[in-house]
Motif scaffolding. Structure first.
Motif, PDB file in Angstrom:
ATOM      1  N   GLY A   1     -29.346  48.428  -5.575  1.00 28.61           N
ATOM      2  CA  GLY A   1     -30.550  48.795  -6.293  1.00 28.61           C
ATOM      3  C   GLY A   1     -30.614  50.138  -5.899  1.00 28.61           C
ATOM      4  O   GLY A   1     -31.179  51.074  -5.557  1.00 28.61           O
ATOM      5  N   VAL A   2     -29.037  50.996  -5.561  1.00 32.27           N
ATOM      6  CA  VAL A   2     -28.963  51.666  -5.870  1.00 32.27           C
ATOM      7  C   VAL A   2     -29.291  52.785  -7.283  1.00 32.27           C
ATOM      8  O   VAL A   2     -29.946  54.120  -6.783  1.00 32.27           O
ATOM      9  CB  VAL A   2     -27.518  51.780  -5.484  1.00 32.27           C
ATOM     10  N   GLU A   3     -29.054  52.603  -7.638  1.00 29.81           N
ATOM     11  CA  GLU A   3     -28.963  52.553  -9.438  1.00 29.81           C
ATOM     12  C   GLU A   3     -30.906  52.874  -8.943  1.00 29.81           C
ATOM     13  O   GLU A   3     -31.241  53.835 -10.011  1.00 29.81           O
ATOM     14  CB  GLU A   3     -29.208  51.794 -10.235  1.00 29.81           C
ATOM     15  N   GLY A   4     -32.265  52.310  -9.086  1.00 24.98           N
ATOM     16  CA  GLY A   4     -32.775  52.266  -8.866  1.00 24.98           C
ATOM     17  C   GLY A   4     -33.374  53.850  -7.827  1.00 24.98           C
ATOM     18  O   GLY A   4     -34.496  54.643  -7.568  1.00 24.98           O
ATOM     19  N   LEU A   5     -33.000  53.793  -7.183  1.00 26.46           N
ATOM     20  CA  LEU A   5     -32.739  54.841  -5.730  1.00 26.46           C
ATOM     21  C   LEU A   5     -32.456  56.206  -6.586  1.00 26.46           C
ATOM     22  O   LEU A   5     -33.400  57.325  -6.021  1.00 26.46           O
ATOM     23  CB  LEU A   5     -31.933  54.281  -4.691  1.00 26.46           C
ATOM     24  N   ARG A   6     -31.389  55.974  -6.771  1.00 25.60           N
ATOM     25  CA  ARG A   6     -31.540  57.233  -7.779  1.00 25.60           C
ATOM     26  C   ARG A   6     -32.325  57.505  -9.006  1.00 25.60           C
ATOM     27  O   ARG A   6     -32.855  58.843  -9.197  1.00 25.60           O
ATOM     28  CB  ARG A   6     -29.327  57.450  -8.521  1.00 25.60           C
ATOM     29  N   GLU A   7     -32.747  57.102  -9.595  1.00 30.27           N
ATOM     30  CA  GLU A   7     -33.834  57.058 -10.348  1.00 30.27           C
ATOM     31  C   GLU A   7     -35.199  57.169  -9.855  1.00 30.27           C
ATOM     32  O   GLU A   7     -35.282  58.783 -10.214  1.00 30.27           O
ATOM     33  CB  GLU A   7     -34.100  56.000 -10.990  1.00 30.27           C
ATOM     34  N   LYS A   8     -35.650  57.083  -8.581  1.00 30.50           N
ATOM     35  CA  LYS A   8     -36.362  57.382  -7.952  1.00 30.50           C
ATOM     36  C   LYS A   8     -36.416  58.669  -7.430  1.00 30.50           C
ATOM     37  O   LYS A   8     -37.640  59.904  -7.489  1.00 30.50           O
ATOM     38  CB  LYS A   8     -36.518  56.485  -6.174  1.00 30.50           C
ATOM     39  N   LEU A   9     -35.145  59.167  -6.907  1.00 24.70           N
ATOM     40  CA  LEU A   9     -35.341  60.383  -6.189  1.00 24.70           C
ATOM     41  C   LEU A   9     -35.389  61.432  -7.800  1.00 24.70           C
ATOM     42  O   LEU A   9     -35.408  62.722  -6.954  1.00 24.70           O
ATOM     43  CB  LEU A   9     -33.273  60.526  -5.360  1.00 24.70           C
ATOM     44  N   ASP A  10     -34.264  61.169  -8.350  1.00 25.47           N
ATOM     45  CA  ASP A  10     -34.301  62.541  -9.883  1.00 25.47           C
ATOM     46  C   ASP A  10     -35.529  62.235 -10.652  1.00 25.47           C
ATOM     47  O   ASP A  10     -36.220  63.489 -10.720  1.00 25.47           O
ATOM     48  CB  ASP A  10     -33.606  61.692 -11.076  1.00 25.47           C
ATOM     49  N   GLU A  11     -36.997  61.180 -10.802  1.00 29.16           N
ATOM     50  CA  GLU A  11     -38.354  61.437 -10.489  1.00 29.16           C
ATOM     51  C   GLU A  11     -39.141  62.501  -9.500  1.00 29.16           C
ATOM     52  O   GLU A  11     -39.714  62.998 -10.002  1.00 29.16           O
ATOM     53  CB  GLU A  11     -38.673  59.647 -10.746  1.00 29.16           C
ATOM     54  N   ARG A  12     -38.210  62.187  -8.207  1.00 35.60           N
ATOM     55  CA  ARG A  12     -39.279  62.808  -7.724  1.00 35.60           C
ATOM     56  C   ARG A  12     -39.143  64.494  -7.629  1.00 35.60           C
ATOM     57  O   ARG A  12     -39.466  65.936  -8.111  1.00 35.60           O
ATOM     58  CB  ARG A  12     -39.240  62.385  -6.164  1.00 35.60           C
ATOM     59  N   TRP A  13     -37.253  65.132  -7.559  1.00 31.36           N
ATOM     60  CA  TRP A  13     -37.069  66.360  -8.586  1.00 31.36           C
ATOM     61  C   TRP A  13     -38.087  66.846  -9.888  1.00 31.36           C
ATOM     62  O   TRP A  13     -38.222  67.939  -9.436  1.00 31.36           O
ATOM     63  CB  TRP A  13     -36.105  66.358  -7.984  1.00 31.36           C
ATOM     64  N   ALA A  14     -37.630  65.521 -10.736  1.00 25.99           N
ATOM     65  CA  ALA A  14     -38.378  66.106 -12.111  1.00 25.99           C
ATOM     66  C   ALA A  14     -39.677  66.668 -11.354  1.00 25.99           C
ATOM     67  O   ALA A  14     -40.628  67.588 -11.839  1.00 25.99           O
ATOM     68  CB  ALA A  14     -38.842  65.166 -12.413  1.00 25.99           C
ATOM     69  N   SER A  15     -40.567  65.261 -10.552  1.00 32.53           N
ATOM     70  CA  SER A  15     -42.182  65.789 -10.541  1.00 32.53           C
ATOM     71  C   SER A  15     -42.081  67.899  -9.710  1.00 32.53           C
ATOM     72  O   SER A  15     -43.310  68.068 -10.171  1.00 32.53           O
ATOM     73  CB  SER A  15     -43.326  64.880  -9.703  1.00 32.53           C
ATOM     74  N   LEU A  16     -41.794  67.356  -8.580  1.00 34.86           N
ATOM     75  CA  LEU A  16     -41.718  69.088  -7.887  1.00 34.86           C
ATOM     76  C   LEU A  16     -41.686  69.597  -9.090  1.00 34.86           C
ATOM     77  O   LEU A  16     -41.643  70.958  -8.763  1.00 34.86           O
ATOM     78  CB  LEU A  16     -40.336  68.626  -7.000  1.00 34.86           C
ATOM     79  N   GLY A  17     -40.305  69.909  -9.897  1.00 40.08           N
ATOM     80  CA  GLY A  17     -40.538  70.892 -10.638  1.00 40.08           C
ATOM     81  C   GLY A  17     -41.195  70.751 -11.743  1.00 40.08           C
ATOM     82  O   GLY A  17     -41.201  72.702 -12.718  1.00 40.08           O
ATOM     83  N   GLN A  18     -42.689  70.733 -11.329  1.00 39.71           N
ATOM     84  CA  GLN A  18     -43.630  71.183 -12.694  1.00 39.71           C
ATOM     85  C   GLN A  18     -44.401  71.208 -11.964  1.00 39.71           C
ATOM     86  O   GLN A  18     -44.621  70.944 -10.358  1.00 39.71           O
ATOM     87  CB  GLN A  18     -44.032  69.467 -13.190  1.00 39.71           C
TER      88      GLN A  18
ATOM     89  N   GLY B   1     -45.259  74.058 -10.153  1.00 40.47           N
ATOM     90  CA  GLY B   1     -45.172  74.875  -8.567  1.00 40.47           C
ATOM     91  C   GLY B   1     -44.590  73.574  -7.510  1.00 40.47           C
ATOM     92  O   GLY B   1     -45.250  74.933  -6.204  1.00 40.47           O
ATOM     93  N   GLY B   2     -44.810  72.458  -7.509  1.00 41.17           N
ATOM     94  CA  GLY B   2     -44.902  71.476  -7.002  1.00 41.17           C
ATOM     95  C   GLY B   2     -43.383  72.278  -5.876  1.00 41.17           C
ATOM     96  O   GLY B   2     -43.775  72.197  -4.922  1.00 41.17           O
ATOM     97  N   LEU B   3     -41.846  72.272  -6.222  1.00 38.06           N
ATOM     98  CA  LEU B   3     -40.814  73.236  -5.825  1.00 38.06           C
ATOM     99  C   LEU B   3     -41.574  74.018  -4.848  1.00 38.06           C
ATOM    100  O   LEU B   3     -41.057  74.230  -3.107  1.00 38.06           O
ATOM    101  CB  LEU B   3     -39.560  73.232  -6.087  1.00 38.06           C
ATOM    102  N   ALA B   4     -42.058  74.680  -4.997  1.00 39.47           N
ATOM    103  CA  ALA B   4     -42.195  76.536  -4.631  1.00 39.47           C
ATOM    104  C   ALA B   4     -42.656  75.806  -3.429  1.00 39.47           C
ATOM    105  O   ALA B   4     -42.541  76.703  -2.348  1.00 39.47           O
ATOM    106  CB  ALA B   4     -42.557  77.212  -5.212  1.00 39.47           C
ATOM    107  N   ALA B   5     -43.693  75.039  -3.280  1.00 41.30           N
ATOM    108  CA  ALA B   5     -45.216  74.940  -2.477  1.00 41.30           C
ATOM    109  C   ALA B   5     -44.336  74.278  -1.228  1.00 41.30           C
ATOM    110  O   ALA B   5     -44.219  74.811  -0.346  1.00 41.30           O
ATOM    111  CB  ALA B   5     -45.691  73.921  -2.869  1.00 41.30           C
ATOM    112  N   VAL B   6     -42.796  73.553  -1.534  1.00 42.66           N
ATOM    113  CA  VAL B   6     -42.576  72.447  -1.052  1.00 42.66           C
ATOM    114  C   VAL B   6     -41.736  73.307  -0.486  1.00 42.66           C
ATOM    115  O   VAL B   6     -41.263  73.319   1.277  1.00 42.66           O
ATOM    116  CB  VAL B   6     -41.233  71.409  -1.290  1.00 42.66           C
TER     117      VAL B   6
END
Lengths: 301, 563, 141
Positions: A229-246, A248-253
């Motif tokens: 399940g760790v690979e899946g966790l990493r994917e979830k984390l990367d997905e979140r990072w990618a979506s924050l990058g769109q 201005g999500g990251l700037a707001a956070v």
């Protein structure tokens, strides 16, 4: 040489291929300076900062170790900050987290792990940790920064809050581990990780979190000792990072987190001042007045 | 002749009178040396013991007679009046022939049983040609890679007459198979072989750190060896449950007994789950105790351990065979109690500790050498250690009567106290789910670490005196001309060369088949792996190859992080 | 205000190779913590490379190596070389364990700062570190 200039010089040395030494020394400078004295520039290339928190005994260190492997497998460069509590009596600490991650580090030159003791108040350590993470971003040597806290409670919440993504680790069962999660931590979590997912009670536990935090809450299930399940966790984390990058999500956070960091830093400063003025206190109202007046006086000086 | 009579009874009232009238007067003149006297387990030691202190002790139920349940007074009726304890000095360094030489030296000087120390790579399931651990080959024990080395190790030793203790744990299953095959290839049937494999893996997680696999899998392997031993080597003890290392890691005498018996129970209970009745295995479980500084506590400890084990096997495990209730033990004097400062003092320490083991009824004994704090024993030092035992046997009279401390008010009282507290500890461990649970949740490690810390504090505050270290200190480091043992640096190279020769002359196909079969067997935890390990050893597979197969299926355990 | 940016002496305690006797190392780690130091305990089964990495990344001022398996010479001398190669000769390098006197002398010649045998009081080690590291900090500022 001012602390600022020293740090810049050390970062430059590190950037020129001088290895971990200068970077580690720069971190020490940050650790040894009061957080309000550290003014690092905003990194041009932000790096995903993930806080890994949760009650003791849920396997955070093992999970962090496995995450290191998972990130390394996709050629992402990983840095880990492991925060252990200092003894309130002696001021010393045994920083045992590195030890728990050691198997996953064996033979790797490319993972940077730094242990930090939680010196001072929770505000002070939270802002110090965030500054160290900022330093790691500025070094341009990492693609992800994991912050793991060992203690539980106020300090852990303060440190975790400042991360871009907060992963709350727990285990199946609605007993101690779940009850022990401080209310503050559960509400700020971006992602729940149910580790030791092979234990009984997984379904009810996931259901509990969905009921408490909303049906859409992100939940990952892992068995860190086996790596499942760790690979899946990493994917979830990367997905979140990618979506924050769109959008201005990251700037707001980050703006929100910076405000929180400012509050914590100011709190740490004021707390240190209050401790200094402790002997002179009389009634509460007068005492508070004096602290704030002295604070205003010193800060503008 | 007229005898003086009295109407007095030695009761509580009388004793109290003595305390207020006689004893306190003494203390007024000469104050007590300490505010509180305790044993090393923290058990309070009173000024004097009287019949009052043993009024709840039932002589028939609790003390009994030697060779009879509950064996407080000894496992055998005649004890050393018939057969003295075995003088069994552990030895191991360099290559097999180097250790073989030391064995012959010791046997010539009167030792009566062998004991082998293996090097760290062998103990941890690595071969001498391992790329990382080359520098550890042969350093603290003998390097054994294949059964070929085992043959050399026991060259010229009559295995049907001499018993051997193999001090090995994580890879003990391999060593057991090697011993069987050495005998077999010499025409000695397994039924004639005597000795032990230490093989108490549970204490490794708490005390010695020489483990490979996780506790459950490793414990199942121990059950394999016990079941196998009962069939093919019925006079051999495949398990030697250990308190020695736990004690030297810092535990108290009570913790030593409690944790060791809890581990022994764990293996037998796992076996029961596999359908193996405890009576089948318990008779061949032996024990290994530390003998430490507090002389009387150690004597009481051995008696308490024997009695508690008898009661546990009979009442808890339901064993009906008296040989299951009977604890046989080997003892070793405490290594950690010896000092680098004024090393000649260590001879006195070892002698006193050894005497406690004898008065406590040990079946086998290793006495440490005075240069223990520095290196592997030199020949001169180990000889003194052997002579120490011979002096006890022949010159002191301590071996001429069975259990001379039986009936002592103090020793019987202390025996009860240790039994009671060890029983409590076992109960606490039970509540957690048993010894494996107590290891995985850090409880056992924390207990030992805290005791170790407590002792350090006592030493540094001078609350406890170690002569030559925190009192009576001088610059003396004299070893009376004894030259410290130095290992020949060429050992590693020579061993690697020999290993390469064995590998080049064996039948690779047979090795590969054996290892593959072992791998399959490893997946079912209740399947006995020993026949597969035996076949692999016969085929000249190496310790590393066999252990790597098990590693690939069971994984490796991470060391404890408890302070 | 003084105490808000505090400093502490950082110590790495390590056990190289296969030796598992960690009672001494753990007792020392605990004592150093009680003396206000920050101790990174790397545990057992360390290689010289992993120990070096810990020293560099943790920016340690002190390295304590514990060895009771007779291989102290090889590990310690290799570490001395690695430390030199990586610009950390300034590190206070201490070795503890069952070390014969002759070996202790050789170790010091190779670059080890001090050897502490069995029976050493932890307060002696604490004092030694405080004096040596304290002095170094002073000359630096």
């Amino acid at each position: 040489m001012s602390t600022q200039a020293e740090i810049e010089a050390l970062l430059a040395q590190h950037g020129n291929g001088a290895g971990w030494g200068p970077l580690a020394r720069a971190i020490t400078r940050v650790e040894n300076s009061p957080p309000w004295d550290v003014a690092l520039p905003v990194p041009e290339r932000p790096v995903h900062i993930v806080g890994i928190t949760g009650p003791p005994g849920v396997g955070k260190s093992t999970l962090t170790g496995r995450l290191i492997e998972a990130y390394a497998a996709v050629d992402a460069r990983v840095a880990v900050l492991a925060i252990d509590p200092s003894s309130p009596i002696t001021g010393g600490a045994v920083l045992g987290d590195r030890l728990r991650m050691e198997t996953y580090l064996m033979g790797r030159d490319d993972v940077f792990v730094r242990s930090l003791a939680s010196r001072g108040s929770h505000g002070a350590i939270a802002s110090a940790t965030r500054n160290v993470a900022r330093l790691l971003e500025l070094s341009d040597s990492f693609d992800v920064i994991l912050i793991e806290t060992v203690g539980a409670g106020q300090t852990e919440v303060a440190i975790a809050e400042l991360a871009d993504t907060i992963a709350l680790v727990t285990v199946p069962g609605l007993g101690d581990a779940v009850q022990a999660i401080k209310a503050g931590l559960m509400e700020v979590a971006d992602l729940i990780v149910v580790n030791q997912a092979d234990r009984p009670g997984l379904r009810e536990t996931v259901r509990h979190f969905r009921l408490t935090l909303g049906r859409d809450v992100q939940v990952a299930t892992t068995v860190a000792t086996e790596g499942t399940g760790v690979e899946g966790l990493r994917e979830k984390l990367d997905e979140r990072w990618a979506s924050l990058g769109q959008n201005g999500g990251l700037a707001a956070v980050r703006a929100r987190k910076r405000a929180r960091e400012a509050a914590l830093t100011a709190e740490a400063w004021t707390r240190a001042l209050a401790d200094e003025l402790a002997d002179e206190t009389d009634d509460l109202h007068t005492a508070v007045k004096r602290i704030l007046e002295e604070a205003a006086r010193r800060w503008s000086a | 002749m007229e005898r003086v009579t009295t109407d007095e009874t030695l009761d509580a009232e009388r004793i109290e009178k003595w305390r207020t009238e006689r004893l306190s007067k003494d203390y007024e003149r000469i104050p007590p040396r300490r505010e509180q006297f305790t044993t090393l387990s923290g058990i309070p030691v009173d000024d004097v013991y009287t019949p009052e202190d043993v009024k709840d002790v039932d002589p028939a139920r609790d003390i009994g007679l030697p060779g009879e349940y509950p064996f407080t007074r000894g496992p055998h009726a005649s004890m050393y009046r018939g057969r003295p304890w075995t003088i069994r000095q552990v030895a191991g360094f360099g290559q097999a022939e180097d250790t073989n030489g030391r064995y012959k030296f010791l046997l010539a000087h009167g030792e009566t049983g062998l004991s082998t120390d293996f090097d760290l790579p062998t103990l941890l399931g690595h071969d001498s040609d391992h790329p990382e651990f080359g520098r550890e080959v042969g350093k603290i024990g003998v390097a054994v890679d294949t059964v070929v080395d085992a043959h050399v190790l026991f060259d010229g030793i009559p295995l049907e007459e001499v018993s051997t203790s193999l001090t090995i744990n994580a890879s003990a299953a391999v060593a057991l198979a090697m011993y069987l095959i050495v005998g077999d290839e010499r025409g000695i049937p397994g039924s004639k072989l005597t000795g032990t494999t230490q093989n108490d893996i549970l204490k490794e997680y708490t005390a010695q750190n020489e483990f490979i696999f996780p506790p459950l899998q490793a414990s199942q392997l121990v059950v394999d060896t016990m079941e196998y031993g009962a069939e093919v080597m019925p006079r051999f003890n495949p398990l030697n449950a250990c308190g020695y290392h736990i004690r030297d890691a810092g535990a108290t005498a009570v913790e030593e007994v409690g944790l060791t018996l809890a581990a022994a129970l764990c293996y037998l209970e796992l076996a029961k789950e596999r359908g193996i009745e405890p009576d089948k295995l318990a008779p061949r479980v032996s024990f290994f105790w530390n003998v430490h500084n507090n002389f009387l506590e150690e004597i009481a400890k051995l008696r308490a351990a024997r009695r508690l084990w008898a009661r546990l096997t009979r009442e808890r495990l339901g064993c009906t065979d008296p040989r299951s209730w009977l604890m046989r033990a080997h003892c070793q004097t405490s290594g950690v109690s010896l000092t680098a400062q004024q090393p000649l003092n260590n001879v006195a320490r070892t002698a006193i500790q050894a005497l406690a083991a004898v008065l406590g009824g040990t079946q086998s004994l290793h006495t440490n050498s005075l240069d223990e704090a520095f290196a592997i024993p030199s020949e001169e030092a180990i000889k003194v250690a052997v002579r120490t035992q011979q002096i006890i046997l022949h010159e002191t009279g301590a071996a001429d009567v069975v259990d001379p401390f039986g009936g002592s008010y103090y020793v019987e009282s202390l025996t009860c106290k240790i039994e009671e507290e060890a029983r409590d500890l076992i109960h606490r461990i039970d509540e957690m789910g048993g010894m494996i649970a107590a290891i995985e949740n850090g409880y056992a490690n924390q207990l030992i670490a805290d005791s170790a810390w407590e002792q350090q504090l006592a030493l540094e505050s001078n609350d406890r005196i170690t002569v030559g270290v925190n009192d009576f200190v001088d610059d003396d480091t004299s070893l009376a001309g004894i030259e410290l043992f130095k290992l020949d640096p060429g050992v590693g190279e020579r061993q690697r060369k020999r290993l390469a020769e064995v590998k080049s002359s064996r039948e690779e196909r047979r090795v590969a088949d054996a290892l593959r079969a072992l791998e399959v067997a490893a997946h079912d935890l209740h399947r006995n792996r020993m026949p597969f390990i035996e076949e692999a050893v016969r085929a000249r597979a190496t310790v590393g190859e066999i252990c790597n197969v098990l590693r690939s299926v069971w994984g490796e355990y991470q060391p404890s992080t408890v302070f | 205000m003084s105490n808000a940016g505090t400093q502490a002496i950082k110590v790495v305690v390590a056990k190289p190779g296969l030796d598992g006797h960690d009672r001494g190392a753990k007792v020392v780690a605990r004592a150093l913590r009680d003396a206000g130091m920050e101790v990174v305990y790397t545990g057992i089964y360390q290689t010289p490379e992993s120990i070096l990495r810990a020293v560099l990344q943790e920016d340690a001022a002190v390295l304590g190596l514990s060895s009771l398996s007779g291989a102290h010479m090889e590990y310690a001398t290799e570490l001395c070389q690695l430390l030199r190669d990586n610009g950390r000769e300034d590190l206070l390098f201490l070795v503890g364990g069952t070390i014969p006197e002759d070996d202790a002398a050789t170790l010091k010649e190779a670059g080890v700062d001090e050897v502490f045998g069995p029976g050493t009081r932890t307060e002696e080690i604490v004092e030694y570190i405080r004096t040596r590291v304290g002095a170094a900090t002073q000359t630096a500022s």
